[in-house]
Design a protein around this motif. Structure first.
Motif, mmCIF file in Angstrom:
data_model
loop_
_atom_site.group_PDB
_atom_site.id
_atom_site.type_symbol
_atom_site.label_atom_id
_atom_site.label_comp_id
_atom_site.label_asym_id
_atom_site.label_seq_id
_atom_site.Cartn_x
_atom_site.Cartn_y
_atom_site.Cartn_z
ATOM 1 N N LYS A 32 1.168 -89.288 35.865
ATOM 2 C CA LYS A 32 2.303 -90.176 36.097
ATOM 3 C C LYS A 32 3.196 -90.223 34.866
ATOM 4 O O LYS A 32 4.431 -90.102 34.964
ATOM 5 C CB LYS A 32 1.799 -91.573 36.450
ATOM 6 C CG LYS A 32 2.908 -92.555 36.782
ATOM 7 C CD LYS A 32 2.338 -93.903 37.164
ATOM 8 C CE LYS A 32 3.462 -94.887 37.492
ATOM 9 N NZ LYS A 32 2.915 -96.232 37.851
ATOM 10 N N ILE A 33 2.566 -90.373 33.708
ATOM 11 C CA ILE A 33 3.337 -90.399 32.458
ATOM 12 C C ILE A 33 4.032 -89.061 32.247
ATOM 13 O O ILE A 33 5.196 -88.986 31.832
ATOM 14 C CB ILE A 33 2.410 -90.730 31.274
ATOM 15 C CG1 ILE A 33 1.851 -92.148 31.429
ATOM 16 C CG2 ILE A 33 3.161 -90.596 29.953
ATOM 17 C CD1 ILE A 33 0.801 -92.511 30.396
ATOM 18 N N TYR A 34 3.283 -87.960 32.572
ATOM 19 C CA TYR A 34 3.859 -86.616 32.389
ATOM 20 C C TYR A 34 5.081 -86.422 33.278
ATOM 21 O O TYR A 34 6.131 -85.952 32.822
ATOM 22 C CB TYR A 34 2.795 -85.565 32.715
ATOM 23 C CG TYR A 34 3.320 -84.153 32.797
ATOM 24 C CD1 TYR A 34 3.601 -83.424 31.656
ATOM 25 C CD2 TYR A 34 3.549 -83.555 34.053
ATOM 26 C CE1 TYR A 34 4.088 -82.133 31.743
ATOM 27 C CE2 TYR A 34 4.034 -82.265 34.142
ATOM 28 C CZ TYR A 34 4.297 -81.553 32.989
ATOM 29 O OH TYR A 34 4.780 -80.277 33.072
ATOM 30 N N PHE A 35 4.962 -86.801 34.558
ATOM 31 C CA PHE A 35 6.091 -86.634 35.462
ATOM 32 C C PHE A 35 7.255 -87.538 35.067
ATOM 33 O O PHE A 35 8.422 -87.137 35.188
ATOM 34 C CB PHE A 35 5.657 -86.911 36.900
ATOM 35 C CG PHE A 35 4.839 -85.814 37.507
ATOM 36 C CD1 PHE A 35 5.364 -84.537 37.629
ATOM 37 C CD2 PHE A 35 3.552 -86.046 37.948
ATOM 38 C CE1 PHE A 35 4.613 -83.508 38.191
ATOM 39 C CE2 PHE A 35 2.797 -85.022 38.506
ATOM 40 C CZ PHE A 35 3.335 -83.759 38.625
ATOM 41 N N GLU A 36 6.928 -88.739 34.612
ATOM 42 C CA GLU A 36 8.006 -89.619 34.160
ATOM 43 C C GLU A 36 8.715 -89.004 32.958
ATOM 44 O O GLU A 36 9.955 -88.999 32.897
ATOM 45 C CB GLU A 36 7.436 -90.993 33.802
ATOM 46 C CG GLU A 36 6.972 -91.796 35.017
ATOM 47 C CD GLU A 36 6.343 -93.117 34.622
ATOM 48 O OE1 GLU A 36 6.156 -93.338 33.395
ATOM 49 O OE2 GLU A 36 6.029 -93.925 35.526
ATOM 50 N N ASN A 37 7.913 -88.464 32.029
ATOM 51 C CA ASN A 37 8.521 -87.830 30.858
ATOM 52 C C ASN A 37 9.317 -86.587 31.250
ATOM 53 O O ASN A 37 10.403 -86.327 30.707
ATOM 54 C CB ASN A 37 7.446 -87.458 29.834
ATOM 55 C CG ASN A 37 6.803 -88.683 29.193
ATOM 56 O OD1 ASN A 37 7.422 -89.754 29.148
ATOM 57 N ND2 ASN A 37 5.591 -88.540 28.688
ATOM 58 N N MET A 38 8.737 -85.803 32.212
ATOM 59 C CA MET A 38 9.449 -84.614 32.667
ATOM 60 C C MET A 38 10.757 -84.990 33.348
ATOM 61 O O MET A 38 11.795 -84.335 33.155
ATOM 62 C CB MET A 38 8.570 -83.821 33.632
ATOM 63 C CG MET A 38 7.478 -83.013 32.957
ATOM 64 S SD MET A 38 8.128 -81.723 31.881
ATOM 65 C CE MET A 38 9.027 -80.714 33.062
ATOM 66 N N GLN A 39 10.731 -86.072 34.126
ATOM 67 C CA GLN A 39 11.940 -86.517 34.796
ATOM 68 C C GLN A 39 12.983 -86.956 33.773
ATOM 69 O O GLN A 39 14.166 -86.619 33.903
ATOM 70 C CB GLN A 39 11.610 -87.661 35.753
ATOM 71 C CG GLN A 39 12.767 -88.056 36.655
ATOM 72 C CD GLN A 39 12.358 -89.083 37.682
ATOM 73 O OE1 GLN A 39 11.220 -89.558 37.664
ATOM 74 N NE2 GLN A 39 13.268 -89.437 38.581
ATOM 75 N N LYS A 40 12.507 -87.675 32.760
ATOM 76 C CA LYS A 40 13.429 -88.095 31.705
ATOM 77 C C LYS A 40 13.978 -86.876 30.969
ATOM 78 O O LYS A 40 15.182 -86.806 30.661
ATOM 79 C CB LYS A 40 12.713 -89.021 30.720
ATOM 80 C CG LYS A 40 12.352 -90.382 31.295
ATOM 81 C CD LYS A 40 11.629 -91.231 30.255
ATOM 82 C CE LYS A 40 11.235 -92.588 30.849
ATOM 83 N NZ LYS A 40 10.494 -93.421 29.855
ATOM 84 N N LEU A 41 13.080 -85.897 30.698
ATOM 85 C CA LEU A 41 13.521 -84.692 30.003
ATOM 86 C C LEU A 41 14.536 -83.918 30.843
ATOM 87 O O LEU A 41 15.548 -83.427 30.323
ATOM 88 C CB LEU A 41 12.303 -83.812 29.696
ATOM 89 C CG LEU A 41 12.580 -82.510 28.923
ATOM 90 C CD1 LEU A 41 13.190 -82.814 27.568
ATOM 91 C CD2 LEU A 41 11.282 -81.706 28.752
ATOM 92 N N GLN A 42 14.265 -83.812 32.161
ATOM 93 C CA GLN A 42 15.201 -83.117 33.040
ATOM 94 C C GLN A 42 16.549 -83.829 33.068
ATOM 95 O O GLN A 42 17.606 -83.184 33.051
ATOM 96 C CB GLN A 42 14.618 -83.025 34.448
ATOM 97 C CG GLN A 42 13.446 -82.054 34.562
ATOM 98 C CD GLN A 42 12.816 -82.074 35.934
ATOM 99 O OE1 GLN A 42 13.189 -82.887 36.788
ATOM 100 N NE2 GLN A 42 11.848 -81.195 36.169
ATOM 101 N N GLU A 43 16.500 -85.166 33.113
ATOM 102 C CA GLU A 43 17.757 -85.906 33.101
ATOM 103 C C GLU A 43 18.490 -85.706 31.770
ATOM 104 O O GLU A 43 19.723 -85.597 31.753
ATOM 105 C CB GLU A 43 17.492 -87.394 33.342
ATOM 106 C CG GLU A 43 17.021 -87.725 34.749
ATOM 107 C CD GLU A 43 18.063 -87.375 35.795
ATOM 108 O OE1 GLU A 43 19.272 -87.516 35.493
ATOM 109 O OE2 GLU A 43 17.680 -86.962 36.903
ATOM 110 N N ASN A 44 17.722 -85.645 30.675
ATOM 111 C CA ASN A 44 18.350 -85.404 29.372
ATOM 112 C C ASN A 44 18.986 -84.015 29.315
ATOM 113 O O ASN A 44 20.103 -83.845 28.815
ATOM 114 C CB ASN A 44 17.323 -85.550 28.252
ATOM 115 C CG ASN A 44 16.864 -86.987 28.070
ATOM 116 O OD1 ASN A 44 17.577 -87.921 28.440
ATOM 117 N ND2 ASN A 44 15.670 -87.173 27.518
#
Length: 326
Positions: free
Chosen positions: A120-132
């Motif tokens: 969950k943390i990984y996907f949240e971070n990946m989503q944030k990274l993708q948005e960045n």
């Protein structure tokens, strides 16, 4: 004086002798019969003796077999006792293994919960990274405009053609500096590939956009360039924006967010097929249909297709250079 009948003293009379002999013969016959009976009885006794001897031999053999069986039974009992000890040991180990497995299951459940949290943390971070990353792409395209409908000419100078277009169609006589200008993508308006232009100054880009209304009713178009992900998000918002404009409402489309009268509006979710088709280029949709249905004719080669290379900022180049893929 006694009468003498002429018999000799000591002799037996013939009749008496015959009777005596007959009697002796009878006795002898009896004795013979008895002897024969005795002989028969003796033969039977011998047979019985032989049978008893054979029976005794069998009994001895059976006794030996019984003794062997007893020895085997003793060995089996000893083996069974040893096997019982092994079974008890196995049962104890199984009980211990069951406890260990229960402990492992508990640890696995804990690990799975930790993994789910990590995922969950990984996907949240990946989503944030993708948005960045998407935000960086948008920033890199902040100075880009896409011009559609400008006819293609061989050996054309795209930058000169664009300046002439801005002057003629938009009525802007001011000098505009470009970092890079080239064609890209597939044919669109007027069957010509669009032109992407990177402005040196944001103010020049805004001036061009403000005068884009002059193209109304013509086969030309001017739009800001956005990454493919943002474009896919903007597409379902266009019908809402047009409808709001027809109703005379104040509309603002900022990246992938539509504001009508100051309130953000979201497009309604369509079917899965509509979403998939919406997120693909028209040619990609045709290609997928051709793969799923081999009976369809093959797709024609893409017009003006060329290999992609790194972006060029050569301001004097007459040939178009590839851009960042949309």
């Amino acid at each position: 004086m006694e009468k003498n009948d002429g018999a000799v003293p000591g002799e037996v009379e013939p009749e008496n002798e015959k009777q005596l002999l007959q009697h002796i013969l009878t006795v002898v016959n009896r004795l013979d019969n008895r002897i024969k009976n005795l002989e028969n009885d003796t033969a039977k006794i011998e047979e019985i003796r032989s049978s008893i001897s054979a029976f005794s031999s069998r009994i001895e053999s059976l006794e030996k077999s019984v003794e062997k069986i007893y020895n085997h039974i003793s060995q089996m009992e000893a083996g069974i006792e040893g096997l019982g000890a092994v079974v008890n040991t196995v049962i104890d180990k199984c009980a211990q293994n069951k406890k260990d497995i229960g402990s492992v299951d508990t640890k696995l459940i804990e690990m799975e919960m930790e993994m789910r949290k990590s995922e969950k943390i990984y996907f949240e971070n990946m989503q944030k990274l993708q948005e960045n990353v998407l935000d960086l792409k948008c920033r890199s395209m902040k100075y880009n405009l896409v011009f559609s409908g400008l006819e293609y000419q061989r050996d054309e100078n795209v930058k000169v053609k664009l300046r002439e277009f801005i002057k003629t169609e938009l009525g802007l006589d001011q000098h505009i500096d470009f970092v890079n200008v080239h064609r890209f993508g597939s044919p669109g308006l007027n069957n010509a590939r669009p032109i992407v232009a990177k402005f040196l100054f944001r103010s020049d880009l805004e001036v061009v956009l403000k005068n884009a209304y002059r193209l109304k009713g013509k086969q030309f178009g001017i739009n800001e360039q956005f990454p493919r992900e943002i474009e896919n998000r903007r597409k379902p918002l266009y019908p809402l924006m047009r409808k709001a404009k027809k109703e005379g409402k104040k509309v603002s489309l900022v990246r992938d967010r539509l504001y009508i009268e100051g309130k953000m509006v979201q497009a309604q979710a369509g079917t899965e097929d509509e979403i998939v088709t919406r997120n693909k280029e028209y040619r990609d949709v045709l290609f997928d249909r051709a793969v799923n249905n081999p009976q369809l004719p093959p797709l024609p080669p893409r017009q003006y297709k060329r290999a992609r290379s790194e972006d060029s900022v050569d301001d004097t180049s007459n040939s178009p250079t590839p851009s960042t893929p949309r």
